[in-house]
Write a protein that holds these residues in place. Structure first.
Motif, mmCIF file in Angstrom:
data_model
loop_
_atom_site.group_PDB
_atom_site.id
_atom_site.type_symbol
_atom_site.label_atom_id
_atom_site.label_comp_id
_atom_site.label_asym_id
_atom_site.label_seq_id
_atom_site.Cartn_x
_atom_site.Cartn_y
_atom_site.Cartn_z
ATOM 1 N N GLU A 81 0.858 -1.287 0.096
ATOM 2 C CA GLU A 81 0.032 -0.060 0.017
ATOM 3 C C GLU A 81 0.814 1.144 0.002
ATOM 4 N N ILE A 82 0.988 1.865 -1.166
ATOM 5 C CA ILE A 82 1.923 3.124 -1.375
ATOM 6 C C ILE A 82 1.312 4.457 -1.109
ATOM 7 N N ARG A 83 1.459 4.772 0.133
ATOM 8 C CA ARG A 83 0.872 6.004 0.357
ATOM 9 C C ARG A 83 1.865 6.853 0.845
ATOM 10 N N GLY A 84 1.544 8.325 0.525
ATOM 11 C CA GLY A 84 2.787 9.321 1.362
ATOM 12 C C GLY A 84 3.969 9.249 0.596
ATOM 13 N N LYS A 85 4.926 9.517 1.399
ATOM 14 C CA LYS A 85 6.366 9.662 0.801
ATOM 15 C C LYS A 85 6.860 8.233 0.456
ATOM 16 N N SER A 86 7.345 8.219 -1.114
ATOM 17 C CA SER A 86 7.815 7.157 -1.334
ATOM 18 C C SER A 86 8.610 7.124 -2.948
ATOM 19 N N SER A 89 5.536 4.537 -7.087
ATOM 20 C CA SER A 89 4.257 4.592 -7.216
ATOM 21 C C SER A 89 3.915 3.103 -7.093
ATOM 22 N N GLU A 90 2.512 2.765 -6.885
ATOM 23 C CA GLU A 90 2.261 1.314 -6.707
ATOM 24 C C GLU A 90 2.232 0.528 -8.118
ATOM 25 N N GLU A 134 9.239 1.735 1.240
ATOM 26 C CA GLU A 134 8.989 2.790 2.367
ATOM 27 C C GLU A 134 10.325 3.600 2.275
ATOM 28 N N LYS A 319 3.866 -5.577 9.471
ATOM 29 C CA LYS A 319 2.382 -4.855 9.353
ATOM 30 C C LYS A 319 1.535 -4.849 10.287
#
Lengths: 438, 211
Positions: A81-86, A89-90, A134, A319
């Protein structure tokens, strides 16, 4: 049935056509894994070598890659689940995962040492950014160490490729052999050190625990289960050109000993399993160099599923408990039943407990060592196996059974299901091989 | 005469490597890498002329386009936010002095213990020319280990790759398909690295990664 290896290679790449739609891309990635496994299972007649080399050895490695690719893709559906700072992208994650698989397949299927080198270097390019899902200080540092140490090491392997071409006038794997010069000998030894960087042999394994522990769990599973064996495959093909058993066996023995000793002091569970991968690869290298190819392949196959199970279980722990520390995970036998079962089974699998496949593989390798009067090597490897078994299982049982405070969150069921399935496959491989031996 | 020309050009390649090692400013280091690649392309073109080899000529073009131009471009993009920035650590000059000692010992050991014992022969020039690619290789390794910055370490890696091309060109030109794939691979790696350069320019010990 005859299947063109190019088809196997192109399937994961073609899945990337669906990159604009994430849901379809996920489905296509999983489907390409299924298609590749089915295609490989259908092959009965190996084609005569040409641009590709599909024999029993490369077939086994390709099957391993496709199986772990499939399970890692399925596991990613719940894990990523890629959200925020990465940095990525998914959709890019799945695109890179597919490319990473294709480059590994290319490496084990191509019939040319130069292109094998190119394939192995391409695995670094396609997989490096996968580590940065991450994006933290430690993941960026681990990614950098992975890129620079592996690339600098593999560069050395290209010296070996140049020396081979100078000696044989060709880089085709199946056209080499029958030449015992100092130059060829040097090429084989330099190649062991160069390709060995990616296998994780002593002393060039320092990138491995960092990359394995910081990568997302499905990627760690692919690194450990199939990337290291892909590099080992090249090292073995090189060994076949002019066998150097003395150096190869001692490199295997020393690596196994160092890795098992380092396992004792680990405080993070993913690093613990990363060192276990180094130990397993070194024993497989030892098996290949004493001529126990079946034992080595059995060990690698069982390790691929067992270690994937271990990393998947670690992913569930990260997780749900938000920690990587062994001492912060307690009593999961009562809190996370499925996770603890797969973690226990997979740690037994990767440490060679009977009746898992790794046990049968290691038994065959140890028997070969005795039959070749390599008593010192046998004793040292036996000590390594005992230390590794005790270290991994002590830490894992303390995480599973020892009482303690710990908060856990629910994880998607697909993750537990995949984790349990791969651990069971490792057990099944052992039972089948024991049945065949009996 | 041929051997002398090759030795002269190869020694110039080494001079560029020493310049990179002794330089603290990234922009100057990146630009010198381009000069180094152009020198190797020149050697390849010279051998293409001597041996009437189209492959070597194509290789020279590929080196100029992919290494001297594309890699320099990507590395410059990586440091575009602060082109004046220099190496953060102290002792660049001391490291350079240490490097010269390391380089001299490694070269002597390599020549007398390895190269002279192998039954190698080259088509143009003489065997001692082969010492240059090996020396460049070690120089690249030393640059990686002696610096903490992403840019300097990438340059060390590119230097290693340049050494391999030089070795291939001088000893036995390997098939163009393989050589071109290698060049593309290195370019790919530099692109990925330049993405990381934007995020992290220096590398120190991280507690999470100990053990």
């Amino acid at each position: 049935m005859n299947v063109n290896p190019l088809l196997i290679l192109l399937t994961p790449i073609l899945a990337n056509v669906f990159a604009p739609n994430l849901r379809v891309l996920k489905l296509a990635s999983a489907a390409s894994g299924v298609i590749d496994v089915v295609l490989l299972a259908l092959i009965h007649n190996m084609e005569s070598p040409g641009f590709f080399l599909l024999d029993r050895l490369s077939w086994t490695f390709a099957l391993m890659i496709c199986c772990i690719y499939l399970t890692s893709t399925l596991y990613s559906l719940g894990y990523i689940e890629i959200r925020g700072k990465s940095l990525i992208s998914e959709p890019l994650y799945y695109v890179l995962l597919n490319l990473f698989t294709a480059t590994m397949l290319f490496t084990v299927l191509v019939n040319n040492f130069g292109l094998m080198w190119v394939g192995l270097e391409a695995t670094t390019i396609s997989s490096a950014l996968l580590l940065t899902v991450e994006t933290t200080e430690s993941t960026l540092e681990a990614t950098w160490r992975y890129i620079i140490l592996v690339s600098a090491g593999i560069t050395l392997a290209f010296v070996s490729v140049i020396l081979l071409y100078y000696s044989f006038g060709t880089l085709t794997v199946t056209q080499m052999g029958g030449l015992e010069t100092e130059t060829v000998k040097l090429a084989v030894l330099v190649g062991l050190l160069g390709f060995g960087t990616k296998v994780g042999v002593f002393p060039v394994f320092t990138w491995l625990p960092d990359a394995h522990s910081e990568a997302p769990s499905p990627v760690s599973a692919m690194f450990s289960g199939v990337l290291l064996p892909s590099a080992l495959y090249i090292a073995y093909r090189l060994y076949e050109v002019l066998p150097q058993p003395l150096v190869y066996t001692w490199v295997g023995v020393i690596t196994a000993l160092v890795a098992s000793l380092l396992m004792v002091s680990q405080t993070k569970f993913k690093r613990l399993f990363a060192y276990s991968s180094i130990e397993n690869m070194s024993i497989a290298l030892l098996g290949l160099s004493v001529g126990q190819v079946n034992g080595a392949l059995l060990l690698l196959l069982s390790h691929a599923f067992g270690k994937a199970g271990a990393f998947y279980a670690c992913g569930e722990l990260i997780k749900s408990a938000k920690t990587r520390e062994i001492r912060e995970v307690r009593g999961i036998a009562w809190r996370m039943k499925a996770t603890s079962t797969s973690l226990l089974m997979s740690s037994l699998a990767v440490t060679g407990a009977p009746p898992f496949g790794a046990f049968v593989g290691e038994f065959l390798i140890m028997r070969s060592l005795i039959s070749k009067d390599m008593i010192l090597q046998f004793s040292l490897v036996l000590a390594s196996l005992v230390i590794a078994f005790a270290a991994v299982n002590y830490h894992v049982t303390s995480m599973v059974f020892q009482e303690g405070e710990m908060k856990v969150e629910r994880v998607p069921k697909v993750m537990s299901l995949v984790s349990m399935t791969v651990s069971l496959i490792s057990l099944l491989i052992g039972l089948i091989s024991l049945g065949v031996m009996a | 005469m041929n051997g002398e020309i090759l030795a002269l050009m190869s020694s110039l390649v080494l001079v560029t490597a020493f310049y990179i090692q002794g330089q603290a400013y990234y922009r100057a280091m990146v630009d010198m890498q381009a000069v180094q690649s152009i020198l190797i392309a020149t050697i390849s073109s010279y051998l293409a002329y001597e041996l009437h080899s189209l492959d070597l000529l194509l290789l020279a073009f590929s080196i100029v386009i992919l290494r001297a131009f594309a890699i320099t471009l990507f590395l410059r993009r990586g440091i575009r936010r602060s082109p004046w920035i220099r190496e953060g650590q102290r002792g660049v000059t001391s490291m350079f002095a240490l490097d010269l000692t390391f380089f001299s010992i490694a070269t002597l050991v390599l020549y007398y213990l390895v190269l002279s014992r192998l039954n190698l022969s080259v088509e143009v020039g003489n065997l001692s020319t082969l010492i240059f690619p090996f020396a460049l290789f070690f120089q690249g390794l030393f640059l990686i280990t002696s610096r903490r910055s992403t840019v300097a370490q990438i340059l060390g890696y590119v230097e290693e790759e340049n050494a391999l091309i030089l070795l291939g060109v001088l000893l036995v030109p390997i098939p163009l398909l393989v050589e071109a794939s290698v060049l593309l691979d290195v370019l790919g790696l530099v692109v990925v690295s330049s993405i990381l350069t934007l995020q992290k320019q220096f590398h120190e010990r991280v507690e999470e990664l100990m053990g």
